[in-house]
Design a protein around this motif. Structure first.
Motif, short mmCIF file in Angstrom:
data_model
loop_
_atom_site.label_atom_id
_atom_site.label_comp_id
_atom_site.label_asym_id
_atom_site.label_seq_id
_atom_site.Cartn_x
_atom_site.Cartn_y
_atom_site.Cartn_z
N GLU A 191 -2.09 -4.71 -10.22
CA GLU A 191 -2.92 -5.45 -9.27
C GLU A 191 -3.39 -4.63 -8.08
OE1 GLU A 191 -0.94 -9.02 -8.06
OE2 GLU A 191 -0.39 -9.59 -10.11
N GLU A 192 -2.73 -3.50 -7.80
CA GLU A 192 -3.02 -2.80 -6.56
C GLU A 192 -3.59 -1.39 -6.74
OE1 GLU A 192 -2.82 -4.30 -3.75
OE2 GLU A 192 -1.68 -6.08 -4.30
N LEU A 193 -3.27 -0.74 -7.84
CA LEU A 193 -3.75 0.63 -8.03
C LEU A 193 -5.19 0.61 -8.53
CD1 LEU A 193 -0.63 2.49 -9.48
CD2 LEU A 193 -1.43 2.34 -7.11
N PRO A 194 -5.89 1.74 -8.38
CA PRO A 194 -7.32 1.77 -8.75
C PRO A 194 -7.56 1.37 -10.20
CG PRO A 194 -6.70 3.75 -7.53
CD PRO A 194 -5.43 3.02 -7.82
N ALA A 195 -8.66 0.67 -10.41
CA ALA A 195 -9.03 0.22 -11.75
C ALA A 195 -9.15 1.40 -12.69
CB ALA A 195 -10.33 -0.56 -11.69
N ASP A 196 -8.69 1.18 -13.91
CA ASP A 196 -8.80 2.16 -15.00
C ASP A 196 -7.83 3.33 -14.87
OD1 ASP A 196 -10.84 0.63 -16.12
OD2 ASP A 196 -12.35 1.66 -14.93
N LEU A 197 -6.98 3.33 -13.82
CA LEU A 197 -5.98 4.39 -13.71
C LEU A 197 -4.95 4.22 -14.82
CD1 LEU A 197 -5.17 6.77 -11.70
CD2 LEU A 197 -3.45 5.16 -10.83
N ARG A 198 -4.69 5.27 -15.55
CA ARG A 198 -3.72 5.25 -16.65
C ARG A 198 -2.39 5.78 -16.13
NH1 ARG A 198 -6.11 4.87 -21.65
NH2 ARG A 198 -4.49 6.15 -22.65
N VAL A 199 -1.36 4.94 -16.22
CA VAL A 199 -0.08 5.23 -15.57
C VAL A 199 1.01 5.42 -16.62
CG1 VAL A 199 1.69 4.38 -13.98
CG2 VAL A 199 -0.74 3.90 -13.54
N GLY A 200 1.67 6.56 -16.56
CA GLY A 200 2.92 6.76 -17.29
C GLY A 200 4.08 6.50 -16.35
#
Length: 279
Positions: free
Chosen positions: A172-181
Motif C-alpha cells: 500500500e505504501e511503496l511505489p507502484a510496480d516496485l518488485r520486492v524480494g
C-alpha cells in the motif's frame, strides 16, 4: 501498489563461505546446492529491491535497551566488516541501498507502534554476507537488523505483527510496480560458544521447518516460543524470529522447505524455506 516477487528464510552460518571445505563432501554438495537454488529463485523473480530481516550479532545495536528493529537508509553498503573478511573468506563487496524504501518502512512501522529505529550505516557480518554471496550484489538491499539474542527480544507475536506491517507497507505504501524480494536470515538450531556448540537439534529443526511452511501464525506463536527455541540452542536459535516476520508478510500462504543439513562442522542447522505465493 508494489508487489512481493520472492520471499525466503535461510540460515546464514559463517562456515557456509568460511570453512565449507571442512564438511564431508555430501554435506558440502547439499549445502551449496541448496543456496544455489535460492539464488536461482531470487534472480528469476527479478526484484527491484531486497528487504532483509536478520539478527544483529551485538555488532550495531546498543547493548542497553536495544530497539526490536533498526532499518537503515544508506545509499551504499560495503561488506563484510573488515574483521569478518578472513573468517568468511570473502574479499569484499558493494551493494546499493534504497533510502526511499527504508524511510517509508521506518515512517509507517513507527506510526503502527513498532519499536523501530532508523540509521544510515551498519556493519555487515555473516547475516548478510553469506546470503548475498549466493543471491548476488546487483539488487539494492534495505537491511532491517533485529534484536534476536539480547533479552528482552521481540516475542513471536511482535514478529508476526511486524511482518504484517511490512506486508501492508509493500502493498500500500511503496511505489507502484516496485518488485520486492523479502528475505530472513538466521538460525537454525545452534548455540554459538556454548556447551552445545558443535551439536544440532535436528529434530527441532525439521519440526520448525514444517511448522513455518504451514504458516499458521497462531500456531507459530503458541508453539515456537522463545523458550522452545533457546532449548534447541541458546544464543542462536532465536534468530528464527526473523523467519516469523517474513512468514507473516507472505499473508498465510504455505511455504516450501527447500533443503536441510544438520552440520556439526557448520555448527548450525543449515536450511531454507521459500514462499512462492503471497495472499
Amino acid at each position: 501498489m508494489a508487489e512481493f516477487v520472492s520471499i525466503m528464510g535461510m540460515a546464514h552460518a559463517p562456515g557456509v563461505t568460511g570453512w565449507i571445505e571442512s564438511c564431508p563432501q555430501e554435506e558440502q554438495d547439499a549445502i551449496q546446492a541448496g543456496y544455489e537454488e535460492l539464488g536461482r529463485i531470487m534472480k528469476a523473480a527479478r526484484p527491484d529491491v531486497i528487504i532483509g530481516v536478520a539478527n544483529d550479532h551485538l555488532l550495531n545495536l546498543p547493548l542497553k535497551k536495544p530497539p526490536h528493529w533498526r532499518v537503515d537508509a544508506a545509499e551504499d553498503w560495503h561488506g563484510p566488516a573488515e574483521f569478518f573478511k578472513a573468517w568468511l573468506k570473502q574479499p569484499g563487496y558493494h551493494v546499493r541501498g534504497r533510502p526511499d524504501v527504508a524511510d517509508t518502512i521506518h515512517r509507517i512501522a513507527s506510526a503502527d507502534g513498532h519499536n523501530i529505529d532508523k540509521g544510515h550505516g551498519l556493519l555487515f557480518d555473516d547475516n548478510w554476507s553469506v546470503p548475498l554471496w549466493y543471491l548476488g550484489y546487483d539488487v539494492p538491499i534495505v537491511p532491517i537488523h533485529m534484536n534476536c539474542i539480547n533479552p528482552p527480544v521481540p516475542t513471536p507475536e511482535e514478529c508476526v505483527a511486524f511482518g504484517r506491517t511490512l506486508r501492508r507497507i509493500v502493498r500500500e505504501e511503496l511505489p507502484a510496480d516496485l518488485r520486492v524480494g523479502l528475505i530472513a536470515t538466521g538460525g537454525l538450531s545452534h548455540e554459538p560458544g556454548g556447551p552445545r556448540y558443535f551439536t544440532m537439534d535436528d529434530e527441532f529443526d525439521r519440526w520448525f521447518l514444517d511448522l513455518i511452511a504451514e504458516s499458521d501464525a497462531e500456531r507459530i506463536c503458541r508453539e515456537a516460543t522463545v523458550e522452545r527455541m533457546n532449548a534447541a540452542g541458546g544464543g542462536g536459535t532465536t534468530e528464527l524470529l526473523a523467519w516469523m516476520v517474513v512468514m507473516a508478510a507472505a499473508g498465510g500462504e504455505k511455504g516450501r522447505p527447500t533443503f536441510y543439513v544438520p552440520s556439526a562442522e557448520m555448527r548450525c542447522g543449515i536450511g531454507a524455506t521459500v514462499w512462492e505465493r503471497f495472499a
